[in-house]
Design a protein around this motif. Structure first.
Motif, PDB file in Angstrom:
ATOM      1  N   PHE A  74      35.173  67.247   4.723  1.00  0.00           N
ATOM      2  CA  PHE A  74      34.134  66.562   5.475  1.00  0.00           C
ATOM      3  C   PHE A  74      32.846  66.381   4.664  1.00  0.00           C
ATOM      4  CE2 PHE A  74      30.737  66.154   8.629  1.00  0.00           C
ATOM      5  CZ  PHE A  74      31.248  65.124   9.400  1.00  0.00           C
ATOM      6  N   ARG A  75      32.425  67.421   3.939  1.00  0.00           N
ATOM      7  CA  ARG A  75      31.181  67.316   3.180  1.00  0.00           C
ATOM      8  C   ARG A  75      31.284  66.247   2.100  1.00  0.00           C
ATOM      9  NH1 ARG A  75      26.733  67.305   4.876  1.00  0.00           N
ATOM     10  NH2 ARG A  75      26.526  65.450   3.630  1.00  0.00           N
ATOM     11  N   PHE A  76      32.440  66.186   1.485  1.00  0.00           N
ATOM     12  CA  PHE A  76      32.672  65.155   0.469  1.00  0.00           C
ATOM     13  C   PHE A  76      32.589  63.762   1.098  1.00  0.00           C
ATOM     14  CE2 PHE A  76      35.801  62.352  -1.640  1.00  0.00           C
ATOM     15  CZ  PHE A  76      35.244  62.301  -2.901  1.00  0.00           C
ATOM     16  N   VAL A  77      33.225  63.600   2.260  1.00  0.00           N
ATOM     17  CA  VAL A  77      33.205  62.316   2.953  1.00  0.00           C
ATOM     18  C   VAL A  77      31.779  61.949   3.359  1.00  0.00           C
ATOM     19  CG1 VAL A  77      33.939  61.091   5.042  1.00  0.00           C
ATOM     20  CG2 VAL A  77      35.589  62.471   3.756  1.00  0.00           C
ATOM     21  N   MET A  78      31.003  62.938   3.855  1.00  0.00           N
ATOM     22  CA  MET A  78      29.646  62.641   4.285  1.00  0.00           C
ATOM     23  C   MET A  78      28.745  62.257   3.110  1.00  0.00           C
ATOM     24  SD  MET A  78      29.797  62.630   7.458  1.00  0.00           S
ATOM     25  CE  MET A  78      28.061  62.338   7.760  1.00  0.00           C
ATOM     26  N   ASP A  79      28.977  62.847   1.956  1.00  0.00           N
ATOM     27  CA  ASP A  79      28.221  62.434   0.772  1.00  0.00           C
ATOM     28  C   ASP A  79      28.483  60.955   0.463  1.00  0.00           C
ATOM     29  OD1 ASP A  79      26.941  64.827   0.334  1.00  0.00           O
ATOM     30  OD2 ASP A  79      28.419  65.581  -1.090  1.00  0.00           O
ATOM     31  N   MET A  80      29.738  60.546   0.603  1.00  0.00           N
ATOM     32  CA  MET A  80      30.066  59.144   0.386  1.00  0.00           C
ATOM     33  C   MET A  80      29.396  58.258   1.437  1.00  0.00           C
ATOM     34  SD  MET A  80      34.132  59.563  -0.555  1.00  0.00           S
ATOM     35  CE  MET A  80      34.389  58.024  -1.405  1.00  0.00           C
TER      36      MET A  80
ATOM     37  N   MET B 112      36.224  55.762   0.444  1.00  0.00           N
ATOM     38  CA  MET B 112      36.205  56.707   1.562  1.00  0.00           C
ATOM     39  C   MET B 112      37.390  56.463   2.496  1.00  0.00           C
ATOM     40  SD  MET B 112      33.444  57.112   4.612  1.00  0.00           S
ATOM     41  CE  MET B 112      34.163  55.677   5.389  1.00  0.00           C
ATOM     42  N   LEU B 113      37.674  55.196   2.799  1.00  0.00           N
ATOM     43  CA  LEU B 113      38.826  54.884   3.648  1.00  0.00           C
ATOM     44  C   LEU B 113      40.116  55.381   3.020  1.00  0.00           C
ATOM     45  CD1 LEU B 113      38.289  51.258   5.037  1.00  0.00           C
ATOM     46  CD2 LEU B 113      38.025  53.427   6.237  1.00  0.00           C
ATOM     47  N   MET B 114      40.252  55.189   1.711  1.00  0.00           N
ATOM     48  CA  MET B 114      41.461  55.644   1.032  1.00  0.00           C
ATOM     49  C   MET B 114      41.620  57.148   1.173  1.00  0.00           C
ATOM     50  SD  MET B 114      42.695  54.999  -2.905  1.00  0.00           S
ATOM     51  CE  MET B 114      41.409  56.013  -3.637  1.00  0.00           C
ATOM     52  N   SER B 115      40.520  57.880   1.037  1.00  0.00           N
ATOM     53  CA  SER B 115      40.565  59.336   1.185  1.00  0.00           C
ATOM     54  C   SER B 115      41.008  59.725   2.596  1.00  0.00           C
ATOM     55  CB  SER B 115      39.188  59.929   0.873  1.00  0.00           C
ATOM     56  OG  SER B 115      39.159  61.307   1.147  1.00  0.00           O
ATOM     57  N   LEU B 116      40.459  59.048   3.605  1.00  0.00           N
ATOM     58  CA  LEU B 116      40.822  59.352   4.990  1.00  0.00           C
ATOM     59  C   LEU B 116      42.283  59.013   5.280  1.00  0.00           C
ATOM     60  CD1 LEU B 116      37.648  58.048   6.866  1.00  0.00           C
ATOM     61  CD2 LEU B 116      38.284  60.433   6.480  1.00  0.00           C
ATOM     62  N   PHE B 117      42.719  57.834   4.822  1.00  0.00           N
ATOM     63  CA  PHE B 117      44.097  57.417   5.087  1.00  0.00           C
ATOM     64  C   PHE B 117      45.098  58.331   4.388  1.00  0.00           C
ATOM     65  CE2 PHE B 117      42.607  52.759   5.716  1.00  0.00           C
ATOM     66  CZ  PHE B 117      42.270  53.046   7.024  1.00  0.00           C
TER      67      PHE B 117
ATOM     68  N   LEU C 232      33.718  56.098  13.584  1.00  0.00           N
ATOM     69  CA  LEU C 232      32.684  57.047  13.984  1.00  0.00           C
ATOM     70  C   LEU C 232      32.942  58.366  13.264  1.00  0.00           C
ATOM     71  CD1 LEU C 232      32.062  54.985  16.248  1.00  0.00           C
ATOM     72  CD2 LEU C 232      31.806  56.910  17.815  1.00  0.00           C
ATOM     73  N   LEU C 233      31.905  58.900  12.622  1.00  0.00           N
ATOM     74  CA  LEU C 233      32.007  60.199  11.958  1.00  0.00           C
ATOM     75  C   LEU C 233      30.913  61.109  12.512  1.00  0.00           C
ATOM     76  CD1 LEU C 233      32.600  59.026   8.282  1.00  0.00           C
ATOM     77  CD2 LEU C 233      34.281  60.041   9.812  1.00  0.00           C
ATOM     78  N   PHE C 234      31.313  62.248  13.050  1.00  0.00           N
ATOM     79  CA  PHE C 234      30.374  63.139  13.722  1.00  0.00           C
ATOM     80  C   PHE C 234      30.012  64.319  12.831  1.00  0.00           C
ATOM     81  CE2 PHE C 234      31.972  60.673  17.161  1.00  0.00           C
ATOM     82  CZ  PHE C 234      30.904  60.575  18.034  1.00  0.00           C
ATOM     83  N   ASN C 235      28.728  64.365  12.470  1.00  0.00           N
ATOM     84  CA  ASN C 235      28.209  65.491  11.700  1.00  0.00           C
ATOM     85  C   ASN C 235      27.836  66.623  12.661  1.00  0.00           C
ATOM     86  OD1 ASN C 235      27.453  66.807   9.390  1.00  0.00           O
ATOM     87  ND2 ASN C 235      25.419  65.875   9.276  1.00  0.00           N
ATOM     88  N   LYS C 236      27.226  66.245  13.782  1.00  0.00           N
ATOM     89  CA  LYS C 236      26.901  67.198  14.848  1.00  0.00           C
ATOM     90  C   LYS C 236      27.159  66.518  16.180  1.00  0.00           C
ATOM     91  CE  LYS C 236      23.120  69.499  12.330  1.00  0.00           C
ATOM     92  NZ  LYS C 236      21.652  69.758  12.345  1.00  0.00           N
ATOM     93  N   GLY C 237      27.529  67.303  17.172  1.00  0.00           N
ATOM     94  CA  GLY C 237      27.712  66.719  18.487  1.00  0.00           C
ATOM     95  C   GLY C 237      28.829  67.396  19.261  1.00  0.00           C
TER      96      GLY C 237
END
Length: 538
Positions: free
Chosen positions: A115-121, A147-152, A38-43
């Protein structure tokens, strides 16, 4: 990095589904059947995973395993905007080449600085995954894994961003999304830095400001579009990320010293063309052009006839020779369609460089080269003659062969292959419409095989040619020896085509006929007519 984090790179990941939720009930509960991100842009609110509650706000991510029970509670009136990504995760079982469903890799909680980079992906993943093309869906899975590699990696490093890696992330973003609306502030946000600090670090690592680097990328893509298309300056300007054609023209002239129109005229009417790939050289020769400079070796006999061409290498281009030749235009071809290699970037410092995507078909290659050198009409006439010739020969060959299948076997030094639907296959199976043996339809380019595997194709005829011949005398002798050994082999002698005397040999032509280019295909039509309509089988 803890022990569990170290196992992540050894897992296999497969995207199953992605859902963009822009609004939701204030409270929802569900059990997850896949690994879920789950990735939250707003909330705003909280999320409970198997009874453990976490605070919820923007730029935050959560990952949990199959079977986890998730309860999401959103604050009333707060806008909700988040992505739900479901995927399979497999881990090594301990047995070689065997994987099992991964153990729990969550819940994981992230505060994501890029985050912005991840959301673009994520947005690209969503577009591609829900696209109609299987290639789009394949690309979605590739981007998902990136994207997973970036997060990990970020999770294993801790919250402090690595400056060099952060800058590299923004470099990749600019190179892949150069046509988008990109600002310094947005890039700094991706890097997890303040705008001023990011600019200083970027210039320290790259030698120019982020926006200067972005402009260079856009100008280089504009050069490609200017010579490969007939699009208007306005259309090209918009396609590479400039707001209008006037601003584009000013930036282009500042970067190249010439206006876009002057640049096109210089390229289109130059005779100082350097060709770095045989397939592009073949297209030029078909158009009646001997390259000013080229990679030359005996593997492709056409180049041996050049009298005025400067050699800039035998197998790979020699940068010093290329620089000394001082061409006005460099033509090359690469496997990637989206990002330039380091060597290609060096070519750009020598002369404007056009990179033709490898996986386009040869007719598109040919028409692209013709457009670059201002010979569109000549290319159209050449293709018309080719189609008429292919149709004429196809009728005669099929009349003699009927439904007999033809297998194309390549012989190399201690290697052998079956050619598929590209190269020689594009002429025999495509243009001449000869019958493929069973199994060849699964081979796009080629497949390395053993002599024992040839019987599986059960071909009526075999056409013998070269495989990976680089033009030197030692290889020539080695391939001759391989051919002799092949004919002495009991497995070879038992093949249906060999027993019936239906083997046609053109190994002595090196890669004259196997190069994926207009000139080679035209010559192969003549050779096919000669071999298949005569008693020249060996």
């Amino acid at each position: 990095m803890n022990t569990r984090d170290q196992t992540f790179p050894s897992f296999l990941y497969k995207l199953q589904d992605i859902q963009h939720v822009r609004a939701g009930r204030s409270s929802s509960r569900q059990e997850m059947s896949y690994h879920t991100l789950l990735l939250f842009n707003k909330g705003e609110g909280d999320i409970a995973i198997d009874g453990m509650t976490y605070p919820l706000y923007c730029q935050k991510g959560f990952m949990f395993a199959p079977g986890a029970v998730m309860k999401l509670h959103m604050m009333s009136g707060a806008p909700a905007d988040y992505y739900v990504i479901r995927f399979l995760a497999l881990q090594p079982s301990g047995t070689p080449d065997c994987y099992i469903s991964a153990q729990a890799i969550g819940p994981q909680e992230w505060i994501i600085p890029h985050f912005r980079f991840v959301m673009d992906m994520v947005e690209e993943i969503e577009r591609k995954h829900h696209g109609n093309s299987v290639w789009d869906q394949m690309r979605a899975n590739i981007v998902f894994q990136e994207m997973l590699m970036s997060l990990f990696q970020h999770k294993s490093r801790g919250p402090k961003p690595d400056v060099e890696q952060a800058v590299t992330l923004t470099l990749h973003h600019m190179e892949q999304h150069y046509a988008s609306d990109i600002s310094r502030d947005k890039l700094a946000e991706m890097a997890g830095m303040s705008a001023d600090y990011y600019s200083r670090m970027f210039k320290k690592w790259i030698g120019k400001s982020p926006i200067e680097y972005l402009t260079d990328i856009r100008i280089n893509h504009a050069k490609q579009a200017l010579v490969l298309t007939r699009d208007s300056f306005r259309s090209i300007a918009h396609s590479v990320g400039f707001s209008d054609e006037f601003y584009f023209s000013r930036k282009f002239k500042a970067a190249t010293g010439r206006s876009p129109s002057a640049f096109v005229n210089t390229i289109r009417y130059t005779d100082k063309i350097a060709s770095l790939k045989h397939l592009l050289t073949g297209h030029l020769v078909a158009l009646g052009i001997e390259p000013y400079a080229a990679v030359i070796n005996k593997a492709y006999p056409v180049t041996e006839g050049f009298r005025n061409t400067i050699s800039v290498g035998a197998v790979q281009p020699d940068l010093e020779k290329l620089m000394s030749a001082r061409p006005d235009l460099i033509l090359t071809c690469e496997f990637r369609d989206f990002e330039k290699s380091k060597k290609e970037k060096l070519y750009e410092q020598i002369a404007p460089t056009v990179t033709v995507p490898f996986f386009q078909n040869w007719r598109t290659h040919f028409q692209s080269i013709a457009r670059i050198v201002g010979k569109d009409a000549e290319a159209a006439e050449w293709l018309e003659r080719y189609e008429m010739k292919a149709d004429r020969i196809a009728r005669k060959v099929r009349q003699k062969l009927g439904g007999e299948s033809v297998l194309i076997v390549g012989v190399g030094h201690q290697k052998m292959c079956v050619y598929g639907q590209r190269n020689v296959g594009t002429v025999l199976y495509g243009d001449l419409k000869l019958t493929m043996p069973a199994g060849v339809e699964e081979i796009a380019h080629y497949r390395e095989i053993t002599v024992n595997e040839l019987h599986e194709f059960d071909a009526d005829r075999i056409l013998l040619t070269c495989y990976r011949h680089y033009g030197n005398a030692c290889e020539e002798q080695a391939i001759q020896q391989e051919c002799l050994a092949l004919w002495r082999s009991p497995e070879w002698q038992q093949l249906k085509a060999v027993r019936s005397g239906a083997v046609h040999d053109m190994c002595d032509s090196r890669h004259l006929y196997t190069c994926y280019t207009s000139l080679s295909h035209d010559l192969l039509l003549d050779k096919s007519f000669e071999l298949l309509l005569s008693d020249s089988s060996k």
